[in-house]
Design an enzyme around this catalytic site. Structure first.
Site, PDB file in Angstrom:
ATOM      1  N   GLY A 129       0.805  -1.028   0.067  1.00  0.00           N
ATOM      2  CA  GLY A 129       0.037  -0.053  -0.047  1.00  0.00           C
ATOM      3  C   GLY A 129       0.631   1.399  -0.015  1.00  0.00           C
ATOM      4  N   PRO A 130       0.344   2.368  -0.209  1.00  0.00           N
ATOM      5  CG  PRO A 130      -1.234   4.019  -1.165  1.00  0.00           C
ATOM      6  CD  PRO A 130      -1.392   2.619  -0.579  1.00  0.00           C
ATOM      7  N   PRO A 131       2.564   5.020   1.018  1.00  0.00           N
ATOM      8  CG  PRO A 131       4.508   6.108   0.608  1.00  0.00           C
ATOM      9  CD  PRO A 131       3.217   5.556  -0.078  1.00  0.00           C
ATOM     10  N   GLY A 132       2.033   5.513   4.611  1.00  0.00           N
ATOM     11  CA  GLY A 132       0.987   6.380   5.678  1.00  0.00           C
ATOM     12  C   GLY A 132      -0.213   5.849   5.670  1.00  0.00           C
TER      13      GLY A 132
ATOM     14  CG  HIS B 232      -2.007  32.926 -13.516  1.00  0.00           C
ATOM     15  ND1 HIS B 232      -1.325  32.720 -14.767  1.00  0.00           N
ATOM     16  CD2 HIS B 232      -2.277  31.702 -13.077  1.00  0.00           C
ATOM     17  CE1 HIS B 232      -0.947  31.384 -14.844  1.00  0.00           C
ATOM     18  NE2 HIS B 232      -1.563  30.760 -13.685  1.00  0.00           N
ATOM     19  CD  GLU B 233      -3.388  31.443  -9.100  1.00  0.00           C
ATOM     20  OE1 GLU B 233      -4.369  30.462  -9.039  1.00  0.00           O
ATOM     21  OE2 GLU B 233      -2.235  31.387  -9.377  1.00  0.00           O
TER      22      GLU B 233
ATOM     23  CG  ASP C  68      -1.015  26.832 -15.011  1.00  0.00           C
ATOM     24  OD1 ASP C  68      -0.772  26.059 -14.077  1.00  0.00           O
ATOM     25  OD2 ASP C  68      -0.827  27.832 -14.783  1.00  0.00           O
TER      26      ASP C  68
ATOM     27  CE  LYS D 293       3.026  -0.216   3.476  1.00  0.00           C
ATOM     28  NZ  LYS D 293       2.870   1.394   3.478  1.00  0.00           N
TER      29      LYS D 293
END
Length: 642
Positions: free
Chosen positions: A196-199, A418-419, A494, A202
């Site tokens: 599984g992914p980290p965190g 821009h945002e 972007d 496990k």
């Protein structure tokens, strides 16, 4: 602690023996006087000798005597027949001894150095046979055996991974009641691989297994096997399984097994690879000529793709348990456990937080709760509010604010436009993720951020969604071009993301009608490095040209799509930019109100916030009951960006 006390006692005893030996020797040397035989005879004639002890006969006989004043003397006599008669005439007390016998003190003095050397030799030999980092103990396993005095973690302390818990609970049942399964011909699994992914928890699951199963539990990291000496890793694997056999039935847990279990033959050095030797020994111990009955190996990794195929086959790792990221219900359950000891304000809704954190692992949620509590404490609040959680979520997703960065008015206006372009395109496209927050406060490495956050967990992406993401990425550059009639370097990230998405649509996902349902470009993965270092071009130059043309067409199509939306809504674009310049931060509700032409709500003043905090604190103090179960322990991990 016991080993340290033993070593300290040994050195204290050794020092005491050396001191006594030195004290006795110095006392003898200090009181005893060595005389020549002529001086001895002169003192004898004067009547100063009180008594003597004669050792041996003939020439070289040793005479040890004492004067009447108490001083000890020593001399050696030549052959004289009448020496004893002379002594008796002078009234000397004479004692004779055989040359082969000596006093007990002489024996002690002569044997003490040998005894000390033997004691030191035994001590160093015991040190060599010890464990840990003692001399010559590098061939011993560094596995730690969990004790009953340690604080236990059980399955009740683990949330969000119910399927994995069910798989592992069956392993515990095997250990507790093996006859229940063996009577039907079943055999106990030899290995369980947690992937599984980290965190995602496990290692926490392994600790829960240790707490649930009433059997010995050995834990070790994959990096503890390999050292600088050749053959050490294989020796430690043998020693680890020997300990397991002695304590069977038992569980052996290897964390980060990819450190020793990587694909063989991928080394960059010579043919004699220490890591491969360790892996070969591990393969033999798990399923070789001699079986290890009653020893279950549990391993954890977040890179199952680089493990050797021989390690993953049935008979070695019979079970593969996927510990995935928690879903909405799992995230809400994890948040409930983590916030059980934190005073929460009335406006905190854990269900909303669970829905608004897709892609978060258990470690991310633990970090989110901790950051929110720190934010509340920093402001001097008595309760943790929803705003604290939102600020913590923004910090985890977008990075910490950099308000100390000085921006000119032109740069601030360009960033706002821009945002605003990103936000408007995302708001008008139905297939895009909804807006979470828009800010022109520098965060991380960006001057401004438009954060899109899906309300549900996305397990796969369709073509319309990817095309919408490309159009949103183009919105910022287009807004600057339409309003300011200029282009800046702020759109480089972007453009990179849009081009990467378009190339994946063509080369990996088969989303191009012109190129068809094919994949182009075979990865050459070097598993020794653990990453892709090259991409093999398995297509012609003509196909490469057509791929580039199709990538350009997809990006240009998203560009024109965003351009049409912003051109038709230039007035709204200007309004969003002006609101950003005024408030610096807009949430999804603010953007929607601007689009609908409604005035924005007045923000709460600091004095009103303080009054509301006091009220929430009093109400929470009344409503609080006893704390729930303690927070689960999670390993820290990374947050996938949406």
């Amino acid at each position: 602690m016991n080993s340290t006390m033993k070593n300290l006692m040994f050195w204290m005893v050794a020092a005491l023996v050396i001191f006594l030996f030195w004290s006795v020797s110095s006392r003898i040397q200090k009181n005893e006087r060595q005389l020549s035989f002529s001086d001895f005879m002169a003192q004898l004639d004067r009547g100063h000798v009180a008594k003597v002890v004669i050792t041996g006969t003939g020439a070289g006989s040793q005479i040890v005597g004492e004067f009447k004043n108490g001083q000890s003397i020593r001399t050696y006599a030549p052959p004289m027949d009448n020496l004893v008669n002379v002594m008796l005439e002078k009234g000397v007390e004479v004692t004779a001894r055989d040359a082969n016998s000596s006093s007990w003190l002489s024996h002690i003095i002569s044997w003490t150095p040998i005894v000390i050397m033997i004691a030191f030799l035994i001590f160093f030999m015991r040190q060599m046979q010890g464990s840990g980092n003692r001399a010559l103990s590098f061939g011993k396993s560094k596995a730690k055996l969990s004790s009953s005095q340690q604080k236990k973690v059980t399955f009740k302390d683990v949330a969000g991974v119910d399927e994995a818990k069910e798989e592992l609970r069956e392993i515990i049942d095997f250990l507790r009641e093996p006859q229940k399964f063996q009577k039907l011909g079943g055999r106990i699994p030899k290995g369980v691989l947690l992937m599984g992914p980290p965190g995602t928890g496990k290692t926490l699951l392994a600790r829960a297994i240790s707490g649930e199963a009433n059997v010995p539990f050995f834990s070790i990291s994959g990096s503890d096997f390999v050292e600088m000496f050749v053959g050490v890793g294989a020796s430690r694997v043998r020693d680890l399984f020997e300990q397991g056999k002695k304590n069977a039935p038992c569980i052996i847990f290897i964390d980060e097994i990819d450190a020793v279990g990587r694909h063989r033959g991928a080394g960059l050095g010579g043919g004699h690879d220490e890591r491969e030797q360790t892996l070969n020994q591990l393969l033999v111990e798990m399923d070789g000529f001699e079986s290890n009955e009653g020893v279950i190996l549990i391993a954890a990794t977040n890179r199952p793709d680089v493990l050797d195929p021989a390690l993953l086959r049935p008979g070695r790792f019979d079970r593969r348990v996927v510990v995935s990221l928690p879903d909405v219900a799992g995230r809400e359950g994890i948040l409930k456990v983590h916030t059980s000891r934190i005073p929460l304000a009335n406006d905190v809704d854990l269900m909303i937080l669970g829905r608004g954190t897709p892609g978060f692992s258990g470690a991310d949620l633990a970090n989110l709760v901790n950051e929110a509590a720190l934010n509340a404490a920093r402001r001097g609040q008595k309760v943790v509010k929803m705003d604290d959680f939102e600020e913590a979520k923004d910090k985890v997703l977008m990075g910490a604010e950099r308000r100390s960065m000085i921006m000119s008015d032109e740069e601030k206006r360009s960033t706002a436009i821009h945002e605003a372009g990103h936000a408007l395109v995302a708001a008008f496209l139905e297939d895009s993720d909804p807006i979470h927050k828009v800010t022109i406060i520098p965060r991380g490495m960006a001057l401004g951020v438009t954060m899109l956050l899906p309300e549900t967990d996305r397990l796969s992406h369709d073509k319309k969604y990817v095309e919408a993401r490309i159009a949103v990425a183009m919105g910022g550059r287009l807004a600057e071009e339409l309003v300011l009639d200029q282009l800046t370097t702020g759109a480089h990230d972007d453009l990179e993301k849009a081009t990467e998405l378009a190339r994946k649509m063509v080369c990996e996902w088969g989303m191009s009608e012109k190129m068809g349902p094919l994949t182009f470009g075979r990865k050459e993965e070097q598993v020794f490095l653990g990453r892709d270092i090259a991409r093999h071009q398995d297509y012609s130059e003509d196909t490469a040209v057509r791929i580039d043309q199709e990538v350009k067409r997809i990006v240009s199509q998203g560009y024109e799509r965003a351009k049409a939306l912003l051109t038709d809504n230039r007035e709204i674009l200007a309004n969003v930019a002006e609101a950003l310049l005024e408030r610096e931060v807009l949430d999804a509700e603010d953007v929607k109100m601007i689009i609908d032409g409604l005035p924005l709500k007045e923000r709460e003043s600091k004095s009103d916030e303080m009054v509301r905090d006091e009220t929430d604190a009093k109400e929470t103090e009344k409503e609080r009951t006893s704390p729930l179960t303690p927070p689960i322990l999670q390993n820290p991990g990374s947050v996938p960006q949406s």
